[in-house]
Design an enzyme around this catalytic site. Structure first.
Site, PDB file in Angstrom:
ATOM      1  N   LYS A 124     -56.186  59.640  -0.859  1.00 40.85           N
ATOM      2  CA  LYS A 124     -55.911  60.234  -2.171  1.00 40.85           C
ATOM      3  C   LYS A 124     -57.026  61.185  -2.617  1.00 40.85           C
ATOM      4  O   LYS A 124     -56.771  62.320  -3.026  1.00 40.85           O
ATOM      5  CB  LYS A 124     -55.725  59.120  -3.192  1.00 40.85           C
ATOM      6  CG  LYS A 124     -55.739  59.546  -4.635  1.00 40.85           C
ATOM      7  CD  LYS A 124     -55.610  58.376  -5.567  1.00 40.85           C
ATOM      8  CE  LYS A 124     -56.812  57.463  -5.531  1.00 40.85           C
ATOM      9  NZ  LYS A 124     -58.035  58.071  -6.103  1.00 40.85           N
ATOM     10  N   THR A 125     -58.264  60.712  -2.525  1.00 38.64           N
ATOM     11  CA  THR A 125     -59.402  61.521  -2.976  1.00 38.64           C
ATOM     12  C   THR A 125     -59.526  62.787  -2.135  1.00 38.64           C
ATOM     13  O   THR A 125     -59.856  63.866  -2.643  1.00 38.64           O
ATOM     14  CB  THR A 125     -60.705  60.703  -2.889  1.00 38.64           C
ATOM     15  OG1 THR A 125     -60.553  59.510  -3.665  1.00 38.64           O
ATOM     16  CG2 THR A 125     -61.883  61.497  -3.413  1.00 38.64           C
TER      17      THR A 125
ATOM     18  N   ASP B 151     -56.589  62.355 -11.649  1.00 35.30           N
ATOM     19  CA  ASP B 151     -56.731  61.284 -10.648  1.00 35.30           C
ATOM     20  C   ASP B 151     -56.334  59.946 -11.285  1.00 35.30           C
ATOM     21  O   ASP B 151     -56.451  59.770 -12.496  1.00 35.30           O
ATOM     22  CB  ASP B 151     -58.181  61.233 -10.161  1.00 35.30           C
ATOM     23  CG  ASP B 151     -58.358  60.336  -8.941  1.00 35.30           C
ATOM     24  OD1 ASP B 151     -57.353  59.994  -8.289  1.00 35.30           O
ATOM     25  OD2 ASP B 151     -59.517  59.981  -8.642  1.00 35.30           O
TER      26      ASP B 151
ATOM     27  N   ARG C 145     -57.387  45.822   0.345  1.00 34.06           N
ATOM     28  CA  ARG C 145     -58.828  46.084   0.486  1.00 34.06           C
ATOM     29  C   ARG C 145     -59.286  45.774   1.910  1.00 34.06           C
ATOM     30  O   ARG C 145     -60.370  46.181   2.319  1.00 34.06           O
ATOM     31  CB  ARG C 145     -59.647  45.209  -0.472  1.00 34.06           C
ATOM     32  CG  ARG C 145     -59.397  45.362  -1.978  1.00 34.06           C
ATOM     33  CD  ARG C 145     -59.407  46.784  -2.440  1.00 34.06           C
ATOM     34  NE  ARG C 145     -58.058  47.324  -2.442  1.00 34.06           N
ATOM     35  CZ  ARG C 145     -57.762  48.621  -2.451  1.00 34.06           C
ATOM     36  NH1 ARG C 145     -58.723  49.515  -2.429  1.00 34.06           N
ATOM     37  NH2 ARG C 145     -56.504  49.045  -2.466  1.00 34.06           N
TER      38      ARG C 145
END
Length: 751
Positions: A30-31, A216, A590
């Site tokens: 995503k980033t 974001d 995670r």
């Protein structure tokens, strides 16, 4: 520039002709997409950095993203990129336009402490009862009103009087802020919204200035943030990135509807889905998918991984929270011996209060750990307050304990009185306690401490601690509010009570003293080792909310039981229950290589050992993706299917509570780990007083017997020592090591 992106990422970056919604699955980059899109707008679309507004949820994320963009397009004018949190970006706009709103450009921004302090002053000036109108609760109501874009200053209470009082406080609070040329954090959003709503020329100026807006973590936005975006966006030049499956902050005001309804609010929105997970193994991704697909309110997507197939998620059933901590600590040690590092591991829990047994077990095994995003259990304020009471009762001359709790809970002994006591004690060379006994204002407090001191060796630590918490007013203070801060304090207080009960029962079984002095010795040793060495490789302990955005090779998701996960506050609502399921999705995703889900059949609740039921969410995960066939020393049973219902949440009341209606999960056959042929001395002993709920009265124990213990789990008796009431069984437990238990009190039953 875009050669390093996959096809889905590239398509999301290149589309700039209208509004776009990028649904980014966990671990899908995503980033990276957001960073490259900003770089693309500058390098390919010809926009100047100052024509782009990029909104993030932390300033740290903004700084890191800016640095990456500068590597892609060169530093140049990137420093003029308007990137930051909603609050930081809009505070800049408000400083420029302050005079229009009746402020000056150098207005002060009140933080949470400032706001509470002002609210407390107003409540006192209005002669209102601070226990009825707690500043924290009132500010929560004011914040909620502001974030719903309310400008009426009206807050609806439970009665007409409460409505009038709250509205009066709100009105005066706003007037005092304006008089002080100050805004709180919520004002930064509310005033921006009002600025654009009431001044079209100002709104049009910023619409023209910012030709493209990016957001974001859009799933975490609230109502007023969405409304400001609707005011600012011109010609549909907006791109939002997020994942509805990771919307877990409703308690902070986040609205999942913002991302679910984005396509309706912004006509012509193009939807992009980033579905390749680069973080986790295929098994972990498939298991997470099978879980989240049980939610009704979501945007359909099929996240996949091209990493190795990997191991199945391990579902582990343990006897108690103590055995749960022992099992996980042992597994970490085994994996470290096999070459992993301690910083490869994370233990994730639903609430902060669950950290205690893991902290204690890791300390006992000499393993460094770090509490991420919080304090270790015995360093939390409410725990330090209770311990200070107990220290003062044990030693009235303890100066630090005296100063900490002389006016907690508030009893009208202010700083002036304490200063006089301190000056008197110093002048006469006596302790603060002795000086306080001569001060009339302190008479009730001193009588209470003295009466408790008389019981120091007469009753056990649990009984004394419970009495102190009740009679000192700590219980009433901590249970006087329902705001999140106080709910966390309540959970921690409950866990402290559990620690007292566990201490007493363990020491009884070991034939050791159970008084408060012994408990305080143990606590002192724990807190003395409480310096967490963050520069060393360490196991990370954190709530799942704190884990969002992080990743670890090995993740343990603990406490997978009803009334813990899902939270009891969520079970009366499908909407809240779906958020809990999303929270578990975040926890599982995670993990990079290994993921464990653990639950205990019994755990201490409100100072009593009670049965627990496995979480309903365990049944939501595809059984074929779970290893339930006996990882470790015994077989784990697959939880029975629970009907999904939405019931009234249980009211938390520590110390005294009806027995649980839950029934234990039936255990499977067991072979203790590494005890295939224990060395045993042949001896038989009969006991008639075991207190384990399912133990057999008049049970006869022999060396070599396989047994189950309420807290330590399953093991083998390797020897019987002593005689009569002093008879002890030496038991080698599968995960909890070797224990010598006094059979008079031992909570053992035969397999």
């Amino acid at each position: 520039m875009l050669s390093g992106l996959n096809d889905s990422q590239k398509a999301a970056v290149e589309y700039i002709d209208g509004p776009s919604l990028v649904i980014a699955g966990a671990g899908s980059g995503k980033t990276r997409v957001l960073t490259y899109k900003i770089a693309y707008l500058i390098a390919q679309a010809g926009l100047k950095p100052w024509e782009i507004m990029a909104l993030t949820f932390t300033n740290k994320a903004a700084r890191e993203m800016k640095e990456r963009i500068s590597h892609l397009v060169g530093e140049g004018d990137v420093r003029y990129l308007r990137m930051g949190t909603f609050h930081s970006i809009f505070s800049h706009i408000l400083r420029v336009e302050a005079e229009i709103l009746g402020y000056t450009g150098d207005f002060t921004i009140y933080d949470e402490a400032d706001s509470k302090s002002l609210c407390r002053t107003i409540i006192k000036e209005m002669n209102l009862d601070e226990k009825t109108y707690r500043p924290g609760d009132v500010m929560k109501r004011i914040s909620s009103a502001k974030n719903s874009a309310s400008i009426s200053n009206r807050i609806i209470g439970n009665t007409d009087k409460e409505t009038n009082d709250l509205t009066a406080i709100f009105t005066e609070y706003q007037a005092r802020c304006r008089k002080s040329n100050a805004m709180d954090f919520d004002d930064l959003l509310l005033n921006t919204h009002q600025l654009f709503a009431n001044h079209p020329d100002i709104r049009e100026k910023y619409q023209s200035q910012y030709k493209f807006i990016l957001v974001d973590e859009y799933q975490d936005t609230n109502y007023i943030q969405q409304q400001i975006l609707l005011q600012l966006v011109k010609d549909g030049k907006i791109c939002v990135v997020g994942d509805d499956a990771q919307s877990i902050y409703a308690f902070r005001g986040a609205r999942i509807d913002n991302i679910l309804n984005f396509q309706k609010l912004f006509a012509g929105t193009k939807l992009f889905k980033l579905e390749q997970n680069y973080r986790s193994t295929q098994c972990i991704v498939k298991a997470a998918n099978s879980l989240i697909h049980k939610n009704i309110k979501q945007i359909d997507k099929d996240v996949y991984s091209r990493n190795e197939e990997g191991e199945k998620i391990k579902l582990k059933e343990l006897s108690s929270d103590r055995e749960e901590a022992s099992f996980i600590t042992g597994d970490i040690k085994r994996k470290v011996n096999d070459g992993m590092s301690y910083d490869n591991f994370a233990i994730l829990y639903r609430t902060n209060a669950q950290s205690r047994p893991f902290e204690e077990e890791l300390r006992r095994n000499g393993i460094d750990f770090q509490i991420y995003g919080g304090q270790s259990f015995y360093q939390r304020k409410e725990i330090k307050d209770v311990v200070a009471y107990l220290r003062l009762i044990a030693n009235p001359d303890d100066e630090e304990a005296f100063k900490r709790i002389i006016n907690y809970p508030t009893r009208g002994i202010g700083n002036t009185t304490v200063s006089r006591i301190s000056a008197d004690a110093q002048e006469r060379g006596i302790s603060l306690w002795k000086a306080a006994t001569e001060v009339p204002k302190c008479a009730d407090f001193c009588r209470f401490i003295s009466s408790m001191h008389e019981n120091l060796y007469k009753v056990d630590a649990f009984t004394l601690g419970k009495d102190v918490i009740r009679q000192a007013g700590i219980y009433d203070d901590i249970y006087s509010s329902t705001e999140p801060e106080y709910l966390s304090k309540q959970e921690n207080l409950e866990e402290f009570i559990n620690s007292l009960r566990e201490f007493v029962e363990t020491r009884e079984e070991e034939g050791e003293p159970t008084d408060m002095m012994e408990f305080l010795k143990d606590v002192a040793l724990l807190t003395d080792r409480d310096i967490e060495q963050q520069n060393k490789a360490s196991v990370k302990l954190m709530t799942i909310h704190s884990a969002k955005g992080l990743e670890f090779p090995c993740v343990y998701v603990v406490g997978m039981e009803e009334d813990i996960f899902p939270s009891p506050q969520s079970t009366d609502s499908q909407r809240r229950l779906e958020e809990e399921r999303r929270l578990l999705y975040v926890a599982i995703t995670r993990a990079e290589k290994y993921c464990f889900l653990t639950y205990a059949n019994m755990r201490y609740r409100y100072g009593k050992m009670e049965f627990s039921a496995p979480s309903r969410f365990l049944k939501d995960i595809d059984r074929d993706l779970l290893d339930i066939g006996g990882y470790g020393s015994r077989k784990t049973s697959y939880p029975e299917r629970r009907q999904t219902t939405y019931s009234t949440p249980r009211n938390f009341r520590p110390i005294e509570r009806p027995a649980s209606s839950f029934r234990p999960v039936e255990r499977q056959s067991f072979r203790p780990a590494n005890i295939t042929q224990p060395q045993v001395s042949q001896r038989t002993v009969t006991t008639s007083s075991p207190t384990f709920p399912t133990s057999n009265n008049n049970a006869t124990f022999n060396a070599g017997d396989q047994v189950i213990h309420e807290r330590f789990g399953e093991g083998v008796i390797t020897a019987i020592e002593g005689a009569g009431d002093s008879t002890k069984a030496v038991v080698e437990f599968a995960y909890s090591g070797t224990k010598k238990l006094l059979l008079k009190f031992a909570k053992l039953k035969k397999k």
